[in-house]
Design an enzyme around this catalytic site. Sequence first.
Site, PDB file in Angstrom:
ATOM      1  N   GLY A 232       0.838  -1.192   0.000  1.00  0.00           N
ATOM      2  CA  GLY A 232       0.000   0.000   0.000  1.00  0.00           C
ATOM      3  C   GLY A 232       0.872   1.239   0.000  1.00  0.00           C
TER       4      GLY A 232
ATOM      5  N   GLY B 254       0.297   8.824   2.539  1.00  0.00           N
ATOM      6  CA  GLY B 254       0.950  10.109   2.493  1.00  0.00           C
ATOM      7  C   GLY B 254       2.340  10.094   3.101  1.00  0.00           C
ATOM      8  CG  PHE B 255       2.523   9.739   6.665  1.00  0.00           C
ATOM      9  CD1 PHE B 255       2.671  11.116   6.704  1.00  0.00           C
ATOM     10  CD2 PHE B 255       1.333   9.175   7.063  1.00  0.00           C
ATOM     11  CE1 PHE B 255       1.645  11.914   7.148  1.00  0.00           C
ATOM     12  CE2 PHE B 255       0.300   9.972   7.512  1.00  0.00           C
ATOM     13  CZ  PHE B 255       0.447  11.343   7.557  1.00  0.00           C
ATOM     14  N   GLY B 256       4.459   7.402   3.091  1.00  0.00           N
ATOM     15  CA  GLY B 256       5.377   6.433   2.529  1.00  0.00           C
ATOM     16  C   GLY B 256       4.661   5.175   2.101  1.00  0.00           C
TER      17      GLY B 256
ATOM     18  CB  VAL C  38       3.336  -0.548   3.511  1.00  0.00           C
ATOM     19  CG1 VAL C  38       3.604  -1.710   4.453  1.00  0.00           C
ATOM     20  CG2 VAL C  38       2.972   0.688   4.304  1.00  0.00           C
TER      21      VAL C  38
ATOM     22  CG  ASP D 192      -4.130   9.251   8.654  1.00  0.00           C
ATOM     23  OD1 ASP D 192      -5.224   9.638   8.201  1.00  0.00           O
ATOM     24  OD2 ASP D 192      -3.204   8.815   7.942  1.00  0.00           O
TER      25      ASP D 192
END
Length: 837
Positions: A515, A518-520, A522, A632
């Site tokens: 997946g 917004g933060f990176g 996986v 979040d």
Amino acid sequence: MTLDIKNTNPWFMFSVLFMCFSLKFHVSSVAADSDTVSANQSLSGDQTIVSAGGVFVLGFFKPGNSSNSYIGIWYKNVSEQTVVWVANRDKPISDIYSSVLRITNGNLVLFTESQKPIWSTDLNSATASSIEAVLLDEGNLVLRDRSDNLTEPIWQSFDHPTNTWLPGMKIGFNKRTNVNHLLTSWKNEEDPAPGLFSLELDPTEGSNQYFLLWNRSKRYWTSGAWNGHIFSSVPEMRFNFIYNYSFISDKNGRYFTYDVSPKFLEKEPQFTSRFIIDASGQIKQLYWLYSDKAWFQFWSTPRHPCQVYAYCGAFGSCGEQTQSFCGCVPGFKPNSEHNWYLLHDYSGGCVRETQLQCENNILANEESDRFLANPDITLPEHPQSVAVRNITKCKTICLSDCSCTAYAYEGNACSIWNRNLMNLQQLTKGDPNGKTIYIKLAASDFSSPKKNKETVIGVAVGSAAFVLLLGLVVIVYLRRKIRTRTTEKEVEGSLVAFAYKDLQNATKNFSEKLGAGGFGSVFKGVLPDSSVIAVKKLESINQGEKQFRAEVSSIGSIQHVNLVRLCGFCSAGTRKLLVYDYMSNGSLDSHLFDRKDSKFLDWKTRYKIALGAARGLVYLHEMCRDCIIHCDIKPENILLDAEFHPKVADFGLAKLLGREFSRVLTTIRGTRGYLAPEWISGLAITAKADVYSYGMMLFEFVSGRRNCEQSEDGELNFFPTWAVNRIVEGGDILSLLDHRLEGNADVEELSRMLKVACWCIQDDENHRPSMSQVVQMLEGIVDVTQPPVPRSLRIFVDNQEHIIFFTESSSSQSTQTRKNTSTASSQIKSTTLSTSS
Ligand SMILES: *[C@@H]1O[C@H](CO)[C@@H](O)[C@H](O)[C@H]1NC(C)=O
Ligand SMILES: *[C@@H]1O[C@H](CO)[C@@H](O)[C@H](O)[C@H]1NC(C)=O
Ligand SMILES: *[C@@H]1O[C@H](CO)[C@@H](O)[C@H](O)[C@H]1NC(C)=O
Ligand SMILES: *[C@@H]1O[C@H](CO)[C@@H](O)[C@H](O)[C@H]1NC(C)=O
Ligand SMILES: *[C@@H]1O[C@H](CO)[C@@H](O)[C@H](O)[C@H]1NC(C)=O
Ligand SMILES: *[C@@H]1O[C@H](CO)[C@@H](O)[C@H](O)[C@H]1NC(C)=O
Ligand SMILES: *[C@@H]1O[C@H](CO)[C@@H](O)[C@H](O)[C@H]1NC(C)=O
């Protein structure tokens, strides 16, 4: 009896003396299952009395690791000994077997090993031999006259509260005795002596509000006035369905009291709860869960420890920097290392590492004492203003007066402080409320910034063997603490520090993407021991190595069945990666929304997942040392293991990513529908922001589709608006259900889930329940009342570009455009609710 002293052998003497002794006192021990200490009985050693219904126990106890003993009352059925009342709070005894509690001259008295009375009920009128002490099932120890059972107790422990407010107890002003009954905290978990914090009724005649006070003087919280139902500053009380609260004001007094409502007790006869003022100065309402063998928190205030006045004591500063919130200002060390580090009791504050030179009558100048600038601090109260308009002069004035400890020069005004500096708050760098305070230190503290460990050792050597041992324990503890802080390779707990290469291999060079957010992104990976992991490559992280490791280790220490476990990390230059347990069923969104190749979730499973996710959030909000706001919450962040147990993912990132986090969060697609209005309005974000997002997600559990969806004919539908109307108007709620479930849902559960969702998305965060209340409502432990329509529910999301608010009060539209305004604003559609009057 006459004795011929000369002709008696010693054994005979001994027996006679023994007889005299026993005759004199007529003392026997209390019966094992009794609830009473009668006139000719005593209680000693590990003997106890138990209330008639087996609810409370009275006897000697030792708090924590302390060697002191006290007479106290605790719950019989609560496996973790929880003391609700202490008799000899500040007068401990050391040997319980030679100390006795008994009735003497109509008083209940505690005698020490040397037969010295150290605690007594202190009544001077009572002399009757028929006086007895009885422990009642409410936890009240009463002294009464057996021959006269109609009168009120002549003494009761409920009139001498310690730190616990039990149901039925009255906290307030008794006009007949002129006593204001108040709660006072314990000093710390090992010392029940009265601490610095208290909860008391406003002494002003006619007032019906409560204060939290520091040292009985400085007020740091106010309940607001009682309005007949709730205290105005505690709107959460409206979510109470457990207690019957009442504020009474009559000729006898003014007080507040509460009881577990009979209706609730019918459902939960074993329900055990208490209200305490903690040694940390917070008040808390807790309940015991027999299944989990633990206390859970309903509610507490102030929410943040730093809101407690002088939480860190003199010369301590409170802030987010450390796990414990408290630190000493530079040049100072904890007054008591044992209390500070082992008991988390900061009230003793900090003391100088080095005496000021001026105290040795050395002429004040820059070589003797100097000032250290402490930026980003909130200044202490009550400075002395000095009429000089020059910072150099301000400094000189403080330097020349040995009792002056600090100065500040803000807005052309000079302030100096002459005593202990209290209630310093360390803010983050650049906070607009931050000021600089210059604290006076001995000049020698400037030359060697190293910590002076010798002084600790020196003190220990100079003291008795016992103290030496204690000192050593502290030193070993401190050493270990210092070592874990400074050696870069070790990380606390079981976190593994991976090399970048290892993760590259495990993930086959980051080939299997699970997946992206917004933060990176996986990636799936397999470790050499064939355990499966999920590796998150963090983007936009610009944090120092040390801080990164500190944050990661604090995230790693958080473990709960409903939270995804962080098992390791990698920090190689700018490459930062987090390694998590792999969850084989992926994230909730794919099961809830995707119609293909995913398992369809039936109602029971949905409900279980919703409850589990809520429990995970309760843990983050209330059970961890630092309250963690997830920030979040959305289906993408609820992962499912092989058995479809939910686990909340990605917590702790808000702190890890710092400022960058909110920027990313408010601009990424697919998140905004879950964001609480305060994210956009710029108000402070609290745990209630998660409650909002969680509520939005609950609607999706019901509908099985995204809250905001475009229908075939291009209309934008906002499901919560529709659902809330249906709930409020009392329409057919089954029609709201995901049609794929074909009506197979427990209507009771469905109704509960929808109402909870509606409470969660109230605009004012104070009107939203806490996550623990959400859990109780979903569990069915408490009823859910009819929710109001959120005042400004009308958040409308159009193509994820624009967010519009309609507020009834102003009826003005405030438009927040996050991307660019050029996308035709004509596309913005809005729905307003017809609020039924
Ligand atoms: C006191 O002790 C005597 C004899 O030991 C016993 O008969 C009597 O019932 C006791 N009184 C109370 C109040 O228990
Ligand atoms: C204490 O626990 C036992 C066993 O769980 C239970 O049977 C009993 O009713 C409980 N007593 C009270 C007073 O709650
Ligand atoms: C009390 O003692 C236990 C066992 O020795 C130890 O694990 C614990 O940390 C101690 N607690 C405190 C507060 O010192
Ligand atoms: C105490 O009360 C009980 C019942 O409530 C009664 O039977 C008994 O006679 C009373 N005793 C005295 C001394 O008044
Ligand atoms: C609390 O107040 C008393 C005076 O009322 C004062 O003597 C004492 O030093 C204060 N305690 C602290 C910790 O400041
Ligand atoms: C609530 O408490 C008040 C005062 O103690 C009492 O008068 C009232 O009957 C109680 N209500 C319920 C429902 O228990
Ligand atoms: C403050 O006073 C000192 C000497 O009294 C002088 O040298 C200095 O320039 C003054 N500073 C300001 C900002 O006026």
